[in-house]
Structures are given as C-alpha cells and as structure tokens.
Enzyme design. Structure first.
Site, PDB file in Angstrom:
ATOM      1  N   ASN A 108       0.822  -1.206   0.000  1.00 28.81           N
ATOM      2  CA  ASN A 108       0.000   0.000   0.000  1.00 28.81           C
ATOM      3  C   ASN A 108       0.860   1.263   0.000  1.00 28.81           C
ATOM      4  O   ASN A 108       0.405   2.325  -0.438  1.00 28.81           O
ATOM      5  CB  ASN A 108      -0.914   0.002   1.226  1.00 28.81           C
ATOM      6  CG  ASN A 108      -2.203  -0.762   0.996  1.00 28.81           C
ATOM      7  OD1 ASN A 108      -3.188  -0.246   0.498  1.00 28.81           O
ATOM      8  ND2 ASN A 108      -2.180  -2.040   1.360  1.00 28.81           N
ATOM      9  N   GLY A 109       2.093   1.156   0.495  1.00 27.72           N
ATOM     10  CA  GLY A 109       2.978   2.314   0.462  1.00 27.72           C
ATOM     11  C   GLY A 109       3.296   2.752  -0.944  1.00 27.72           C
ATOM     12  O   GLY A 109       3.491   3.940  -1.211  1.00 27.72           O
ATOM     13  N   ASN A 169      -7.514  -9.740   3.459  1.00 29.88           N
ATOM     14  CA  ASN A 169      -8.458  -8.706   3.015  1.00 29.88           C
ATOM     15  C   ASN A 169      -9.839  -9.290   2.723  1.00 29.88           C
ATOM     16  O   ASN A 169     -10.094 -10.476   2.912  1.00 29.88           O
ATOM     17  CB  ASN A 169      -7.906  -7.982   1.787  1.00 29.88           C
ATOM     18  CG  ASN A 169      -7.624  -8.940   0.630  1.00 29.88           C
ATOM     19  OD1 ASN A 169      -8.208 -10.033   0.553  1.00 29.88           O
ATOM     20  ND2 ASN A 169      -6.726  -8.563  -0.272  1.00 29.88           N
ATOM     21  N   ILE A 170     -10.729  -8.438   2.238  1.00 31.59           N
ATOM     22  CA  ILE A 170     -12.127  -8.815   2.052  1.00 31.59           C
ATOM     23  C   ILE A 170     -12.289  -9.877   0.977  1.00 31.59           C
ATOM     24  O   ILE A 170     -13.193 -10.712   1.053  1.00 31.59           O
ATOM     25  CB  ILE A 170     -12.977  -7.581   1.713  1.00 31.59           C
ATOM     26  CG1 ILE A 170     -12.499  -6.929   0.408  1.00 31.59           C
ATOM     27  CG2 ILE A 170     -12.957  -6.574   2.853  1.00 31.59           C
ATOM     28  CD1 ILE A 170     -13.387  -5.794  -0.069  1.00 31.59           C
ATOM     29  N   ARG A 199     -20.655  -4.435   1.241  1.00 28.09           N
ATOM     30  CA  ARG A 199     -20.187  -5.732   1.724  1.00 28.09           C
ATOM     31  C   ARG A 199     -21.261  -6.812   1.634  1.00 28.09           C
ATOM     32  O   ARG A 199     -20.964  -7.986   1.478  1.00 28.09           O
ATOM     33  CB  ARG A 199     -19.699  -5.610   3.164  1.00 28.09           C
ATOM     34  CG  ARG A 199     -18.511  -4.692   3.343  1.00 28.09           C
ATOM     35  CD  ARG A 199     -17.286  -5.235   2.629  1.00 28.09           C
ATOM     36  NE  ARG A 199     -16.151  -4.317   2.752  1.00 28.09           N
ATOM     37  CZ  ARG A 199     -15.784  -3.461   1.825  1.00 28.09           C
ATOM     38  NH1 ARG A 199     -16.452  -3.397   0.673  1.00 28.09           N
ATOM     39  NH2 ARG A 199     -14.750  -2.670   2.009  1.00 28.09           N
ATOM     40  N   CYS A 214      -6.443  -0.523   9.519  1.00 32.94           N
ATOM     41  CA  CYS A 214      -6.068  -1.381   8.392  1.00 32.94           C
ATOM     42  C   CYS A 214      -5.817  -0.457   7.219  1.00 32.94           C
ATOM     43  O   CYS A 214      -5.064   0.506   7.366  1.00 32.94           O
ATOM     44  CB  CYS A 214      -7.138  -2.426   8.118  1.00 32.94           C
ATOM     45  SG  CYS A 214      -8.810  -1.763   7.945  1.00 32.94           S
ATOM     46  N   SER A 215      -6.425  -0.689   6.081  1.00 32.84           N
ATOM     47  CA  SER A 215      -6.251   0.226   4.951  1.00 32.84           C
ATOM     48  C   SER A 215      -7.241   1.382   5.039  1.00 32.84           C
ATOM     49  O   SER A 215      -6.853   2.544   5.171  1.00 32.84           O
ATOM     50  CB  SER A 215      -6.415  -0.532   3.635  1.00 32.84           C
ATOM     51  OG  SER A 215      -5.399  -1.508   3.491  1.00 32.84           O
ATOM     52  N   TRP A 227     -12.408   0.462   8.059  1.00 39.52           N
ATOM     53  CA  TRP A 227     -13.834   0.182   8.301  1.00 39.52           C
ATOM     54  C   TRP A 227     -14.179  -1.302   8.192  1.00 39.52           C
ATOM     55  O   TRP A 227     -15.332  -1.682   8.375  1.00 39.52           O
ATOM     56  CB  TRP A 227     -14.717   0.985   7.360  1.00 39.52           C
ATOM     57  CG  TRP A 227     -14.417   0.875   5.883  1.00 39.52           C
ATOM     58  CD1 TRP A 227     -14.014  -0.233   5.192  1.00 39.52           C
ATOM     59  CD2 TRP A 227     -14.502   1.914   4.922  1.00 39.52           C
ATOM     60  NE1 TRP A 227     -13.850   0.031   3.869  1.00 39.52           N
ATOM     61  CE2 TRP A 227     -14.144   1.366   3.660  1.00 39.52           C
ATOM     62  CE3 TRP A 227     -14.846   3.257   4.969  1.00 39.52           C
ATOM     63  CZ2 TRP A 227     -14.109   2.107   2.486  1.00 39.52           C
ATOM     64  CZ3 TRP A 227     -14.824   4.002   3.798  1.00 39.52           C
ATOM     65  CH2 TRP A 227     -14.464   3.429   2.572  1.00 39.52           C
ATOM     66  N   ASP A 228     -13.204  -2.171   7.922  1.00 41.54           N
ATOM     67  CA  ASP A 228     -13.461  -3.608   7.865  1.00 41.54           C
ATOM     68  C   ASP A 228     -12.743  -4.333   8.997  1.00 41.54           C
ATOM     69  O   ASP A 228     -13.317  -4.603  10.045  1.00 41.54           O
ATOM     70  CB  ASP A 228     -13.034  -4.166   6.501  1.00 41.54           C
ATOM     71  CG  ASP A 228     -13.930  -3.693   5.371  1.00 41.54           C
ATOM     72  OD1 ASP A 228     -15.161  -3.720   5.560  1.00 41.54           O
ATOM     73  OD2 ASP A 228     -13.414  -3.295   4.315  1.00 41.54           O
TER      74      ASP A 228
END
Length: 831
Positions: free
Chosen positions: A308-309, A333-334, A465, A419-420, A423-424
């Site tokens: 993500n960086g 992840n999701i 979701r 996290c990212s 919200w998850d």
C-alpha cells in the site's frame, strides 16, 4: 401431485385444466404473507430437491416463499428473503434414456438459489409449464430494484417498529464511556450533549455536517488537548480522512482503544506533525504522572502494508510516534474472506444431510465415500474443511482482539487500530476487543450500543459488503440506486450429480446474483467470533447464540432500515430512521412477552462472576464451526448445539409452573386457615355466652328459691311459672281482681345478652279470704306484743296488723330485687 412429490412426477406434462386450477389457488398464500408483502409470481407442483418435498413456490416483493403441499406449512429451508440471496441460476439436466422409449426424454428444469446464510437450495419445476422462467424473471426484477421506493423495507415502512433517532443513542453511549452517566436530550435538541468532556477526552462536533469525513459519525471523542484546527490538519494525512479517534476508553485510568485508517506516508515516509501530536495524545498519562505506552496495531499483513505504500498509503514508523510500538496482525483482506466463505458453504452443501442435489453424504459415490474421502482415509473431510480457511481467519481475529484487550487490561496501555480504510478489519478488531474489555457490551442493550457505534456510526459499508443496493452518488437523486453487476459466477463447485447415473448438465446456464467485487462477509465473520467467545465463556453473556442467529438473519433479510447504505450520512440523507422499521425494536418485541425466559436470553448468565474483562489464553482460541448458523441448513439434526439451554428452559418452565401451583395451593391453605381461625373465635365466643347464660340461670334459680321461701313465710301460696317470649320489653301493671290485688312485672334481656333473653318468671301469691282470716286463731305473739291490738281485741283487717304489715313491708322491700320477674299478688283471694 400426490404425497411428497418426486422427480418422476416432474416429467408429467401439466394439462391446461391443471394450470387454470393452479392460478385460482393464488389466494392460498395470503395467510403466510407479512404486512405490505405482495405475491409477484407463483409456481405449483415445485419440488424442493434438498428434501424431495413438493409444494407451492411464490416470489413476493420480500422473499421466496415455499409452502408444503402436504402439511400446508411454510418450509423454512425453501423460504429465503430476496436480499439474502447471493446468486441464482437456471439448470437443465437431462434424465437418462429409458430402453424401448422415445429418444426425446424431457429434462429437469432446475433453479439453484445460493444464500448468504450458508444455504444452497435447488428447486425442480415441471417441464413445459414456463413456471421456472416466470420465477427467474421475477427474481431478476425484485432483487435489482431501480428505486428506493420499490424496496420492501420502504414499502412496509416503520409500522409498529418505529426507529428512534440513532444520534441520541450514540451520544448516550459517549456519555457512558466518559463516565458522565446517562444522556437525555433537552427540548433544544442534542446540542447540549456535544460539549461534554472529562479529564482526558472531549466530544467534538467538527463533523456534524459530515464535511470533514463523510464516513465518520456526526460526533467524535478526541483528546482534550487537541483542538478542532489540528483535527483538520490530521484528516488530510489519513486515508479517506479517517483520522484517529477514540472508540472506547476507560474513564478511570484513561486507557483507550482508538481507530483510524492507514497514514498516507507513501514510499517517501512522509510525516505530519499534527498526526504525530494527536497519536501521542492518545497515550495520556497514568495516575502516577508517567506517559503510558501506545501500541499501533496494523491489522494487515506486513507485505500488504508495504504494498500500500507504493500507492501512497503504508504504516507508521515507531521512531516517529512517541513511546509507540507497531504490531502487524496479518489478517487477510475482504476478497480472501469472501472466497473462504464460499468454500465453506460448498463444503457444507457437499457433506451435509440435505444437499442441494438431494443426496446424503453417506450415499454419495455409491456409499464408498464419506465426507470427501474414502473409507481408508477418513481425515479427508477434515482437511477439506481446513482448506476453506474460514476457521483460520476466525482464529486470527480472536487472537488479535485478545492481544489488544490484554494490552489495555494488563498494562493500562492505549491501542490504535487500523487497516487500509479503517472500516473492515479495524471494526472487527476494535468491537471484538471492546466485548472482551467491557461487560456492558456482553448484554443485549450493550450489544446494540456497540453495533450502532463501531459498525453503523463509524461507517462500515454494509451495502457494499452485503450486496445491498447503494446510493450511486451525491449528485444523483436519493431515489435512484446504483445497480451492481447482475452477473456472477457459479458456485466454485459445479452442480453435483451421482456418478454413473447418466445425468448430463446442459450448457449455457444463466446465473444472476447480487454479488460484486466489494462483497465480503465481514460482519458475519465478526458475529461468528462473538459466538466463539460465547462458547468459551457460556456464563459471561446475557444473550444466547439463538439471539445472534436471529439478529444476523434480520440483518441479511434487508427488512429493517438500520443497516441500509454505507454510512450514517447516507442513512440520514435518505430519511431511513423515519421511513423504515427498526431491528432493535423488532428484537425487543420478540422477547418482550417472555422477558428473561425467552430463547434470546442466556439462562446461565452470571454478571457478578464476569464483571470484568475477559482475557482468553492463546490455547483457548481454537474456533469450531458455529452449529446454530453453519449447520442449520446442511445438518439440521446436528445444529442443535443449544439443546442444553433448551432443556434448561423446559425444566425452568416446568419448575415455574410447579412453583405457581405451589403458590396457589399455599394461598388456599392460608385462606382455609384464616377461615378456621374465624370459626374457632366464633366458637369460643359462643362458649363464653353459654357459660354466662348458665351462670345467670343458676343465679336466677337461687333467687327464685329465696323469694319462694320468703313469700311462703307469710303464709301465702306461691306459684312460679316459666315461659318463652321473644319480645324485649320492660313493664309493670296493677290490677284488682276478685281475689284481691294483683301485681304483674316483667323484664327481658337486652341485645347484649346479660340475662336470659327468652325465660320469664311469674310469681303468683294468694292470701286467704276475710272470713278465713277472721276465724284464724290469734297467736300468743299477737296478743302480747301487737301494738295495734285494742281492748276489744284484734280489729284486723279493719285496722292495721303488725304481723301482716311487717311481712308485707318486707315483701315490698324485696320488690326491687324482683325487677326482672313477673309477680302476681292476690289478696283476700280464695285458696
């Protein structure tokens, strides 16, 4: 069709008369419909392949409704809300050819429905009736409405489950966290609740219009030392402007659980002084004046954070944040979670007792396989379950949340979780750690407050979701919905048919679904984690596993407005609180009549014993399948893991009935004892009256005897008479008769019963006539001592007589003692 229907009956073509008769039976579904629920299309003679049961299938504006032809009752397995459907598809499977018959063999018309609640349903339709096409088209239309007003949740309205303002409930929870007691909105609104603070924290209304962060709630808890201008600077340094805020705090020692999104450090490791100051302020000071330690818990794997960086995100460096330590939890992840749940659902459908292909796992492959393996390798089914990865992901969440709770409870440290997007995985960890730390969240009321705060207010994207309709954008009208991709993929495992049966599946199967690339069972996974804690600590929770299942079913059904859209802002813009029903009011209505004895309550709940944090050791964090949810469709007989609670409730109900009967019996005994005491008192009183009457009778007898003797001493004849009289009177009279003077007197007792109230005493006294008196010889006493005697002799009765006079006077003197007697004196009367 007769009986329970079978595949053989499907090959028979319906006649027009049967079709017309089926259309006339539409009204038969009315008794099963909910408020504002309308039937769109209906099919008759449909077979639920999972259980080989025939019935009537109806598609309404809310659900698929399946009613058995035999029992005329709703079949739960075949009844599923439209919003709970993940995808549905048509299949045409040709039957094996029969020798000496035409080569044109009809094919089975199948409709597979895959649910988000772990069930896979297969419906079979009669060929050449076009019922399957009508049902499929109705599902396509109803599962993808173009306007909000077409959704059942808006058509039904709030009804009896009207929703209160969720903002008030959020402020109430904030006040509890800050140790300020309960919050009550004034007549001016909720403005008074936004100015609250304690020694460390304050409530800010900087996001009241949702301009700073559209996915955050209108009110936030932040460090008291940070002003609103600094919050503006921090928001630009965090992903989606989700800057660090406090989710839970200990108002006694100042330790907090905070949440945010990833910092936008990028590959150049950029810094933001305002962000570093805010994170440092989360630490606070202990009662000894020293700075507490801060843990920064990154829920992602380290490699994902580094990746993500490259896109401008990343993670914090402990060297830039005062007295902090960065920890990575490695939670996937999701997309990984979505695929894991799909594999688990396929595993349960394949190896369950009610599989969608109608075959039990014990009979699959000729009975020589069991659970995916053969008789020489029984562990194959276990490995298949492990390959789904679901339990591993659940264990990762449990371990991460337990680690966070231990840092706060044992070290009095503060923890920032992200996290990212924040919200998850962040929501899962923070809310699960809060359940471990705060006993209030282990009650039904506290569970509601936790879900509304960490999941709804802090912007978990429920619509994305769960595959619900979403608002397409703020520039569009609120009534327009964005339509997600209507075409999805089939289940990871193809439609299973018995090997060697000769069945072939037709090509070109059509699949429609509500799934999209953003769908993921994040909330379902968190509920699963709560159920694991309930299994580990069966006496620490006020609610039961049944409550969690019913709650999750309500969320997935899209029947209530609480979980609509992706944020508090979107729900407010669309007037959800006023236009839709409230899930919390519905659940409260369910268990209100029985109160604590309802299945939603845990009968073993012990709040005194578990009044502090729960800190499970790592060895206890070994999850299992959640039977009440995972196995209820595939293995219904094995899904009753709550049988102990059920038996306990049955015994409690019987005990309650016995206790109630005991209370009634004791009440009757008390009434009988009271009556017995009253009768005893009356009997004692009667005994006292009897004794008094006997005493009076004896006294009257003695008096009458004395009077008789006294009168007889006069030489008179005395006669006593007793009679009965009911009158109560007092009187006397004198009368003159032939015999002489007669006196009559009588007195009866009063109502108080002192004398005998019925007995009269009559006394008759008769004296001799004049001639008889004149001829009487004068006694020597008269001649010697009578003062009235003259020389001519005794002149009585013309003159006085000392003897008679003294006796008469004595008799008169006794009249006062005879006031209760009736006396008759006769003078000069014949003997």
């Amino acid at each position: 069709m007769e009986g329970s229907g079978s595949w053989e009956s499907l090959v028979v073509e319906w006649t027009p008369e049967e079709l017309r008769r089926s259309d006339s039976q539409l009204h038969g579904m009315t008794e099963f419909l909910l408020e504002a629920e309308d039937v769109i299309v209906q099919g008759h003679g449909v077979v639920l392949v999972n259980t080989d049961e025939a019935g009537t299938l109806a598609v309404t504006n809310f659900r698929i409704l399946f009613v058995s032809e035999v029992s005329q009752q709703v079949i739960e397995l075949g009844t599923i809300p439209l919003a709970t459907i993940e995808k549905f598809s048509k299949h045409a499977v040709k039957l094996p050819s029969v020798p000496r018959q035409s080569s044109k063999t009809p094919s089975r018309r199948l409709l597979q429905v895959v649910g988000k609640d772990m069930r896979t349903i297969m419906f079979g339709f009669r060929p050449k009736t076009k019922q399957r096409r009508a049902v499929f088209d109705a599902l396509c239309m109803c599962t993808k409405p173009e306007k909000l007003k077409d959704l059942y949740v808006f058509v039904c309205g709030p009804s009896t489950f009207k929703n209160d303002d969720p903002k008030l409930r959020l402020l109430k929870e904030y006040h509890r966290l800050l140790g300020k007691g309960s919050f009550h909105a004034s007549s001016t609104g909720i403005g008074d609740g936004l100015s609250l603070s304690n020694n460390w924290w304050r409530i800010t209304s900087i996001n009241s219009s949702y301009t700073l962060c559209p996915t955050y709630p209108f009110a936030l808890i932040v460090p008291k030392s940070i002003c609103d201008e600094e919050l503006l600077q921090v928001s630009s340094f965090r992903g989606r402007c989700r800057f660090p805020v406090i989710s839970w705090c200990n108002h006694e020692n100042g330790a907090v659980l905070a949440r945010s999104s990833q910092p936008l450090v990028g590959l150049m490791s950029q810094r933001n002084p305002a962000d570093e100051k805010l994170v440092a302020a989360l630490c606070g000071t202990t009662h000894r004046g020293s700075r507490r330690k801060l843990y920064i818990a990154d829920a992602r794997p380290r490699k994902n954070a580094l990746a993500n960086g490259a896109m401008g995100g990343g993670s914090e460096s402990s060297s830039n944040y005062f007295q902090s330590e960065v920890v990575f939890f490695g939670i996937e992840n999701i997309h990984t979670m979505r695929e894991s749940l799909a594999r688990l659902r396929d595993y349960l459908d394949t190896h369950g007792t009610t599989s969608s292909d109608g075959m039990s796992s014990f009979l699959r492959n000729g009975g020589w396989s069991w659970g995916g393996g053969n008789l020489s390798s029984m562990s194959a089914s276990v490995s298949t379950l492990g390959d789904t990865g679901w339990l591993i992901h659940v264990q990762s969440l449990l371990a991460g949340s337990a680690w966070i709770a231990a840092r706060v409870a044992l070290e009095s440290a503060s923890v920032l979780v992200h996290c990212s997007d924040g919200w998850d995985r962040t929501t899962q960890l923070v809310s699960l750690a809060s359940v471990l730390l705060d006993p209030f969240y282990r009650t039904i009321e506290g569970f509601q407050a936790l879900v509304e705060k960490d999941w709804l207010a802090f912007g978990h994207p429920f619509s994305d979701r769960m595959g619900f309709p979403t608002v397409s954008g703020i520039n569009n009208t609120p009534s327009e919905l964005s339509r997600q991709s209507s075409v999805g993929s089939l289940s990871s495992s193809p439609l299973r048919m018995p090997s060697g049966s000769g069945f072939t599946s037709s090509a070109g199967n059509t699949t429609h679904g509500q799934t999209s690339n953003n769908c993921s069972p994040i909330f379902l996974q968190w509920i699963d984690c709560v159920s694991q804690l309930l299994r580990m600590y069966p006496c620490a929770f006020q609610f039961s596993s049944v409550f969690l299942v019913d709650f999750l079913d309500c969320v997935l059904s899209y029947r209530f407005g609480n979980f609509l859209f992706n944020s508090e802002k979107e729900r407010q813009q669309n007037g959800v609180a006023d236009a839709c029903g409230c899930i919390w009011m519905y659940l409260a209505w369910l268990h209100a009549p029985e109160d604590g004895s309802h299945v939603h309550y845990n009968p073993f709940y012990d709040p005194v014993k578990y009044d502090g944090p729960l800190l499970p050791p790592a060895a206890a964090l070994a999850p299992t399948l959640w039977p009440e949810f995972h196995l209820r469709w595939a293995c219904p007989s094995e899904a009753g893991a709550g049988e102990v609670q059920s038996q306990w409730r049955t015994m409690t109900k019987k005990f309650s009935e016995i206790a109630k009967a005991k209370e009634i019996a004791e009440s009757k005994v008390n009434d009988l004892q009271l009556s017995l005491d009253l009768l005893t008192a009356e009997l004692q009183k009667e005994k006292q009256f009897r004794n008094s009457a006997l005493a009076m009778a004896k006294r009257a007898s003695r008096e009458s005897l004395a009077i008789k003797r006294a009168v007889q001493s006069l030489g008179c004849k005395v006669h006593f008479l007793r009679g009965e009289s009911d009158a109560v009177s007092i009187g006397s009279s004198w009368s003159e008769t032939r015999e002489g003077l007669t006196y009559s007197g009588r007195s009866d007792s009063d109502a108080r019963g002192q004398p005998d109230e019925k007995a009269d005493l009559s006394v008759s006294i008769s004296a001799t006539e004049d001639s008889m008196v004149a001829n009487c010889e004068i006694s020597p006493e008269c001649e010697n001592i009578c003062p009235f005697r003259t020389k001519e002799g005794c002149k009585w009765p013309d003159a006085a007589c000392a003897q008679f006079g003294s006796q008469f006077v004595g008799l008169k003197a006794n009249f006062d003692a005879f006031d209760r007697l009736s006396i008759y004196d006769g003078y000069f009367g014949a003997d």
